[in-house]
Design an enzyme around this catalytic site. Sequence first.
Site, PDB file in Angstrom:
ATOM      1  N   ASN A  10       0.897  -1.185   0.113  1.00  0.00           N
ATOM      2  CA  ASN A  10      -0.062  -0.046  -0.140  1.00  0.00           C
ATOM      3  C   ASN A  10       1.046   1.207   0.111  1.00  0.00           C
ATOM      4  OD1 ASN A  10      -1.635   1.981   0.631  1.00  0.00           O
ATOM      5  ND2 ASN A  10      -2.667   1.066   2.368  1.00  0.00           N
ATOM      6  N   ARG A  89      -2.398  -1.854  -3.358  1.00  0.00           N
ATOM      7  CA  ARG A  89      -3.787  -1.215  -3.002  1.00  0.00           C
ATOM      8  C   ARG A  89      -3.762  -0.056  -4.176  1.00  0.00           C
ATOM      9  NH1 ARG A  89      -4.879   3.061   1.364  1.00  0.00           N
ATOM     10  NH2 ARG A  89      -7.230   3.221   0.856  1.00  0.00           N
ATOM     11  N   HIS A 178     -12.596   3.078   0.596  1.00  0.00           N
ATOM     12  CA  HIS A 178     -12.719   1.955   1.670  1.00  0.00           C
ATOM     13  C   HIS A 178     -13.577   0.803   1.504  1.00  0.00           C
ATOM     14  CE1 HIS A 178     -12.496   5.637   4.851  1.00  0.00           C
ATOM     15  NE2 HIS A 178     -11.244   5.120   4.484  1.00  0.00           N
ATOM     16  N   HIS A 206     -16.906   2.710   8.850  1.00  0.00           N
ATOM     17  CA  HIS A 206     -15.095   2.610   8.887  1.00  0.00           C
ATOM     18  C   HIS A 206     -14.781   4.100   9.314  1.00  0.00           C
ATOM     19  CE1 HIS A 206     -11.163   1.383   7.548  1.00  0.00           C
ATOM     20  NE2 HIS A 206     -10.983   2.871   7.381  1.00  0.00           N
ATOM     21  N   GLY A 208     -11.421   5.761  10.703  1.00  0.00           N
ATOM     22  CA  GLY A 208     -10.094   6.023  10.928  1.00  0.00           C
ATOM     23  C   GLY A 208      -9.584   7.435  10.800  1.00  0.00           C
ATOM     24  N   GLU A 383      -7.771  -4.988   5.975  1.00  0.00           N
ATOM     25  CA  GLU A 383      -7.584  -4.741   4.690  1.00  0.00           C
ATOM     26  C   GLU A 383      -6.446  -5.480   3.682  1.00  0.00           C
ATOM     27  OE1 GLU A 383      -7.787  -0.371   5.831  1.00  0.00           O
ATOM     28  OE2 GLU A 383      -8.749  -0.232   3.996  1.00  0.00           O
TER      29      GLU A 383
HETATM   30  P1  ADP Z   1      -6.191   5.170   9.126  1.00  0.00           P
HETATM   31  O1  ADP Z   1      -7.197   5.978   8.551  1.00  0.00           O
HETATM   32  O2  ADP Z   1      -4.840   6.531   9.078  1.00  0.00           O
HETATM   33  O3  ADP Z   1      -5.802   3.868   8.806  1.00  0.00           O
HETATM   34  P2  ADP Z   1      -6.791   4.243  11.792  1.00  0.00           P
HETATM   35  O4  ADP Z   1      -7.759   3.359  11.485  1.00  0.00           O
HETATM   36  O5  ADP Z   1      -5.484   3.885  12.420  1.00  0.00           O
HETATM   37  O6  ADP Z   1      -6.450   5.474  10.816  1.00  0.00           O
HETATM   38  O7  ADP Z   1      -7.338   5.317  12.932  1.00  0.00           O
HETATM   39  C1  ADP Z   1      -6.762   6.152  13.746  1.00  0.00           C
HETATM   40  C2  ADP Z   1      -7.619   6.865  14.727  1.00  0.00           C
HETATM   41  O8  ADP Z   1      -8.032   5.772  15.481  1.00  0.00           O
HETATM   42  C3  ADP Z   1      -7.275   7.967  15.537  1.00  0.00           C
HETATM   43  O9  ADP Z   1      -7.972   8.993  15.478  1.00  0.00           O
HETATM   44  C4  ADP Z   1      -6.909   7.420  16.727  1.00  0.00           C
HETATM   45  O10 ADP Z   1      -6.887   8.416  17.741  1.00  0.00           O
HETATM   46  C5  ADP Z   1      -8.007   6.309  16.845  1.00  0.00           C
HETATM   47  N1  ADP Z   1      -8.053   5.402  17.957  1.00  0.00           N
HETATM   48  C6  ADP Z   1      -6.742   4.326  18.141  1.00  0.00           C
HETATM   49  N2  ADP Z   1      -7.223   3.797  19.250  1.00  0.00           N
HETATM   50  C7  ADP Z   1      -7.909   4.234  20.039  1.00  0.00           C
HETATM   51  C8  ADP Z   1      -8.517   4.295  21.360  1.00  0.00           C
HETATM   52  N3  ADP Z   1      -8.048   3.472  22.200  1.00  0.00           N
HETATM   53  N4  ADP Z   1      -9.482   5.044  21.583  1.00  0.00           N
HETATM   54  C9  ADP Z   1     -10.057   5.990  20.725  1.00  0.00           C
HETATM   55  N5  ADP Z   1      -9.511   6.128  19.500  1.00  0.00           N
HETATM   56  C10 ADP Z   1      -8.420   5.430  19.008  1.00  0.00           C
END
Ligand code: ADP
Length: 396
Positions: A10, A89, A178, A206, A208, A383
Amino acid sequence: MPARNILVINCGSSSIKFALVREGRDDFILHGLAERLGANGASLRWQGETDEQPQTLELPGADHKAALARLLPLVAQAAQGKLHAIGHRVVHGGERFTQASRLTDEVLSAIRETSPLAPLHNPANLVGIDAAMALYPDLPHIAVFDTAFHQSLPERAYRYAIPEPLYREQHVRRYGFHGTSHRYVSHKAAEMSGLAVGDSYWLSAHLGNGSSTCAIANGQSRDTSMGLTPLEGLMMGTRSGDVDPNLHSHLARTLGWSLEKIDHMLNHDSGLLGLSGLSNDMRTLEHAREQGHANAALAIEVFCYRLAKSLASLTCALPRLDGIIFTGGIGENSALVRNLTVKHLHVLNLELDGEANARCVRGVGGPIHLAGHPRVLVIPTNEEKQIALDTLAVLD
Ligand code: ADP
């Protein structure tokens, strides 16, 4: 036939995420990240299945090709020389790609032609593809598209209410992103609930740094919150999500802002970061909210309300609802976000089991609804595994 090994790559603009996936397994034989490529301080971090700690290596001055040249021998060693294919990806496949495709000259030029629709993503994906193909010319290379899953959207869901030639000549329509994650978790949800994928109806969220929702009917995407670009829909880490489409002209008229400046503001300075004035990271905001930071609390509140509104609106795409799925870093880990969101969905009779909700963090998934109420599931996404499965399907 022995289990096959698929390398999943990716490539972002300055990073490469990779995972070596063995057929039939959920965990990775090796996975890692090369980052800050093309800038000072480029480095490579990886962890094998038997390593207790990740290993790191500085890669001064490395670009994508140099990083791949360094990481591919690690992969070959972990695969004991038995690598069967590379799955790449690719963010945008336009209307051309409805499923994963083997990378031929023709497919590569079609991806290049789609680049104006994803100017930040597709060129970076292509850099990784070119470098990997140069280093492993004899292996099958497969492109797996984020948009492909959403090519099943009905026209009423993918068309914008703008003049028709803009669709016909400029391909302006909703595509959705996504797709790999929404597909993976909806299959898992059916499996987990004892339902057939081909006879089940889901809403997935989803969540993130980028976030989107999707309505899935019988294993097919029927509507989704992202559109022409990954800016439409939900509020995200630094992206605004939906705003009044007249905002651009308003800011240009009243403040004299350029399109580039407005674009940057909506993509990089907005969302959780913009509203809180503090951070784009949900963990930081949850912590600040507990300390009484009013804008952090507001950012989380808007995030959850808009998410609930998006989920409720997507029920229009389904004849029945078998459950709601939370995934992505926030969806898999934030009991607070799940709780606040579900509270706005009272009209769907949703109710959470507080203990089950609190239990689902750091890779622990499962049902979190109260008995007698509609299903709400936390499902860790994978993914890389879905890309490997799609790659294997093309090989077969
Ligand atoms: P990406 O889209 O870059 O792959 P991720 O799926 O890793 O991102 O998600 C990142 C988000 O998940 C961030 O906002 C992070 O703060 C949140 N996150 C990760 N662990 C926790 C947690 N324990 N509690 C709340 N939010 C979390």
